[in-house]
Write a protein that holds these residues in place. Structure first.
Motif, PDB file in Angstrom:
ATOM      1  N   LYS A  42      50.549  89.639  89.668  1.00  0.00           N
ATOM      2  CA  LYS A  42      49.544  89.975  88.793  1.00  0.00           C
ATOM      3  C   LYS A  42      48.634  88.642  88.916  1.00  0.00           C
ATOM      4  N   THR A  43      48.632  86.970  88.587  1.00  0.00           N
ATOM      5  CA  THR A  43      48.174  85.871  88.681  1.00  0.00           C
ATOM      6  C   THR A  43      46.770  86.463  90.125  1.00  0.00           C
ATOM      7  N   LEU A  44      48.124  86.719  91.462  1.00  0.00           N
ATOM      8  CA  LEU A  44      47.027  86.770  92.749  1.00  0.00           C
ATOM      9  C   LEU A  44      45.693  88.055  92.201  1.00  0.00           C
ATOM     10  N   ALA A  45      46.024  88.878  91.642  1.00  0.00           N
ATOM     11  CA  ALA A  45      45.101  90.085  91.240  1.00  0.00           C
ATOM     12  C   ALA A  45      44.187  89.634  90.145  1.00  0.00           C
ATOM     13  N   ALA A  46      44.638  88.844  89.353  1.00  0.00           N
ATOM     14  CA  ALA A  46      43.130  88.145  88.329  1.00  0.00           C
ATOM     15  C   ALA A  46      42.961  87.311  89.105  1.00  0.00           C
ATOM     16  N   ALA A  47      43.334  86.582  90.253  1.00  0.00           N
ATOM     17  CA  ALA A  47      41.817  85.440  90.702  1.00  0.00           C
ATOM     18  C   ALA A  47      41.003  86.119  91.987  1.00  0.00           C
ATOM     19  N   GLU A  48      42.030  87.490  92.334  1.00  0.00           N
ATOM     20  CA  GLU A  48      40.754  88.349  93.210  1.00  0.00           C
ATOM     21  C   GLU A  48      39.789  89.208  92.158  1.00  0.00           C
ATOM     22  N   LEU A  49      40.142  89.268  91.070  1.00  0.00           N
ATOM     23  CA  LEU A  49      39.526  90.157  90.211  1.00  0.00           C
ATOM     24  C   LEU A  49      37.968  89.576  89.753  1.00  0.00           C
ATOM     25  N   LEU A  50      38.215  87.800  89.495  1.00  0.00           N
ATOM     26  CA  LEU A  50      37.531  87.162  88.842  1.00  0.00           C
ATOM     27  C   LEU A  50      36.892  86.641  90.168  1.00  0.00           C
ATOM     28  N   GLN A  51      37.416  86.595  91.416  1.00  0.00           N
ATOM     29  CA  GLN A  51      36.203  86.446  92.840  1.00  0.00           C
ATOM     30  C   GLN A  51      35.062  87.184  92.984  1.00  0.00           C
ATOM     31  N   THR A  52      35.556  88.450  92.954  1.00  0.00           N
ATOM     32  CA  THR A  52      34.803  90.005  92.952  1.00  0.00           C
ATOM     33  C   THR A  52      33.650  90.055  91.836  1.00  0.00           C
ATOM     34  N   THR A  53      34.687  89.561  90.586  1.00  0.00           N
ATOM     35  CA  THR A  53      32.732  89.827  89.858  1.00  0.00           C
ATOM     36  C   THR A  53      31.885  87.941  90.177  1.00  0.00           C
ATOM     37  N   CYS A  54      32.618  87.278  90.685  1.00  0.00           N
ATOM     38  CA  CYS A  54      31.675  85.733  91.007  1.00  0.00           C
ATOM     39  C   CYS A  54      30.529  86.720  91.842  1.00  0.00           C
ATOM     40  N   LEU A  55      31.028  87.774  93.126  1.00  0.00           N
ATOM     41  CA  LEU A  55      30.318  88.027  94.118  1.00  0.00           C
ATOM     42  C   LEU A  55      29.218  88.870  93.579  1.00  0.00           C
ATOM     43  N   ASP A  56      29.897  89.597  92.851  1.00  0.00           N
ATOM     44  CA  ASP A  56      28.784  91.152  91.560  1.00  0.00           C
ATOM     45  C   ASP A  56      27.483  90.329  91.596  1.00  0.00           C
ATOM     46  N   LEU A  57      27.872  88.872  90.280  1.00  0.00           N
ATOM     47  CA  LEU A  57      27.115  87.985  90.159  1.00  0.00           C
ATOM     48  C   LEU A  57      26.115  87.854  90.864  1.00  0.00           C
ATOM     49  N   THR A  58      26.122  87.186  92.116  1.00  0.00           N
ATOM     50  CA  THR A  58      25.647  86.764  93.310  1.00  0.00           C
ATOM     51  C   THR A  58      24.676  88.336  93.875  1.00  0.00           C
ATOM     52  N   ARG A  59      24.679  89.157  93.679  1.00  0.00           N
ATOM     53  CA  ARG A  59      24.538  89.742  94.492  1.00  0.00           C
ATOM     54  C   ARG A  59      23.257  90.637  92.998  1.00  0.00           C
ATOM     55  N   GLY A  60      23.481  90.473  91.724  1.00  0.00           N
ATOM     56  CA  GLY A  60      22.677  90.882  90.663  1.00  0.00           C
ATOM     57  C   GLY A  60      21.417  89.914  91.366  1.00  0.00           C
ATOM     58  N   GLN A  61      22.094  88.854  91.219  1.00  0.00           N
ATOM     59  CA  GLN A  61      20.900  87.637  91.791  1.00  0.00           C
ATOM     60  C   GLN A  61      20.098  87.479  92.399  1.00  0.00           C
ATOM     61  N   PHE A  62      20.665  87.942  93.402  1.00  0.00           N
ATOM     62  CA  PHE A  62      19.936  87.899  94.941  1.00  0.00           C
ATOM     63  C   PHE A  62      19.152  89.162  94.732  1.00  0.00           C
ATOM     64  N   LEU A  63      19.507  90.956  94.046  1.00  0.00           N
ATOM     65  CA  LEU A  63      18.153  91.214  93.607  1.00  0.00           C
ATOM     66  C   LEU A  63      16.608  91.123  92.505  1.00  0.00           C
ATOM     67  N   ASP A  64      17.205  89.708  91.320  1.00  0.00           N
ATOM     68  CA  ASP A  64      16.021  90.008  90.900  1.00  0.00           C
ATOM     69  C   ASP A  64      15.589  88.925  91.378  1.00  0.00           C
ATOM     70  N   ILE A  65      15.653  87.708  92.246  1.00  0.00           N
ATOM     71  CA  ILE A  65      15.262  87.467  93.042  1.00  0.00           C
ATOM     72  C   ILE A  65      14.022  87.721  93.664  1.00  0.00           C
ATOM     73  N   SER A  66      14.827  88.553  94.872  1.00  0.00           N
ATOM     74  CA  SER A  66      13.991  89.231  95.918  1.00  0.00           C
ATOM     75  C   SER A  66      12.534  90.214  94.848  1.00  0.00           C
ATOM     76  N   PHE A  67      13.091  90.945  93.958  1.00  0.00           N
ATOM     77  CA  PHE A  67      12.678  92.345  92.753  1.00  0.00           C
ATOM     78  C   PHE A  67      10.967  91.191  92.603  1.00  0.00           C
ATOM     79  N   GLU A  68      10.617  89.581  92.449  1.00  0.00           N
ATOM     80  CA  GLU A  68       9.838  88.738  92.174  1.00  0.00           C
ATOM     81  C   GLU A  68       8.593  88.719  92.801  1.00  0.00           C
ATOM     82  N   THR A  69       9.060  89.423  94.386  1.00  0.00           N
ATOM     83  CA  THR A  69       7.982  89.563  95.111  1.00  0.00           C
ATOM     84  C   THR A  69       7.447  90.889  95.354  1.00  0.00           C
TER      85      THR A  69
END
Length: 338
Positions: free
Chosen positions: A145-172
């Motif tokens: 379960k600790t490993l599953a929690a770690a995977e979930l946190l990593q996936t969430t971080c990846l989602d954050l960077t994806r959202g920020q990528f779109l936000d920055i790319s939309f600026e232009t």
């Protein structure tokens, strides 16, 4: 109110855990300045420190409440709550650099005070501390379960960077379709709230179906919050919000009302596409947006998503008092009366 009762227990526990983590890893004097930069950003030290600078710690509270609402002991989720608060603050430090924001909560941001290089390093340190904090789940959870929690946190971080990528790319881009707006805010705003909810329920012992329901609660809540915030950013009361309501239009942000109006391609869209908007134009353009249906559409989306969030919450909860506290927190976050 159930939420206030839980919050009175949660907040001191989260602050204690955050303090302990920093002291554990930055005891040596040579790293005192790095510890201070993190403590400054977390609102503990420096000019303007205090409750306002610390923020509301919404994300760790959601994590702990979802653990309790799933039928678990919220104390077991303290490592997860600590981790998500550090992830949130890591993202804020980096966002401030990328957005060139010099103020947060009325104080200088880390990069504005110490420079971009040290701010990047401070954010990276917080990201690493978050993952170290999460490992402490193994004191109360099986390794799987600790490993599953770690995977979930990593996936969430990846989602954050994806959202920020779109936000920055939309600026232009002067315009984007409405369907591109949702993945952007889904990453930037909703992903972490969804991750908090699922993480708490995982620690609380929820099965996979209920974990998914908690996730849907957090995700819909995040989207509803962003839609509501987009409306307030144009038509809200500046005195109540504590920020200018001109900034979203002047800065050219692709908020939901703007994206909606650009698709309609009427008077507002023609002015928007002609070039940057001045502060003096904001009142008239806000009125045009309202007349073109942007406010009605945005608030309707917030209503729809709020309903979806609460339906998912009711499906997920097994402990009613914590569930009621979660509903109170959600509606408070959305600035709505129960």
């Amino acid at each position: 109110m159930a939420y206030k009762q839980f919050s009175a227990q949660f907040l001191p526990a989260v602050e204690t855990a955050l303090h302990s983590l920093l002291e554990q890893h930055f005891q040596q004097d040579r790293y005192a300045d790095l510890r201070y930069m993190m403590a400054y950003h977390l609102g503990w030290e420096g000019e303007g420190s205090g409750a306002r600078a610390q923020g509301k710690r919404i994300r760790p509270q959601i994590t702990l409440l979802c653990c309790a609402a799933a039928g678990g002991d919220w104390h077991n989720a303290i490592p997860a709550a600590t981790a998500v608060e550090l992830i949130h603050n890591f993202s804020l430090i980096h966002d401030d650099i990328e957005d060139r924001s010099e103020l947060r909560h009325g104080r200088k941001t880390v990069w504005a005070k110490w420079g971009e290089a040290q701010a990047i390093n401070t954010g990276d340190a917080m990201l690493t501390l978050a993952h170290l904090a999460l490992i402490d789940l193994d004191r109360s959870l099986p390794a799987v379960k600790t490993l599953a929690a770690a995977e979930l946190l990593q996936t969430t971080c990846l989602d954050l960077t994806r959202g920020q990528f779109l936000d920055i790319s939309f600026e232009t881009k002067r315009s984007i379709p409405v369907e591109d707006y949702w993945p952007m805010v889904g990453g930037k705003t909703a992903a972490l709230l969804a991750g908090c909810a699922k993480l708490g329920s995982l620690v609380g012992g929820a099965d996979e179906d209920r974990q998914d329901a908690f996730y849907r609660f957090g995700y819909s809540l995040g989207l509803a919050f962003q839609a509501q915030d987009d409306a307030l950013g144009i038509w809200g009361d500046a005195a109540l919000l504590g920020k200018s309501i001109e900034s979203d239009l002047v800065s050219g942000k692709k908020t939901l009302p703007v994206v909606f109006a650009l698709v309609k391609n009427n008077a507002f869209a023609q002015r928007w596409l002609a070039g940057p908007i001045t502060i003096e134009e904001v009142p008239q353009l806000a009125e045009e947006l309202r007349d073109e249906g942007a406010k009605e559409f945005t608030l309707a989306q917030a209503d729809r998503l709020t309903t979806e969030a609460l339906e998912a919450l009711h499906e997920a909860v097994s402990e009613p008092t914590a569930g009621q506290a979660l509903e109170e927190l959600a509606l408070d976050l959305l600035k709505r009366n129960r």
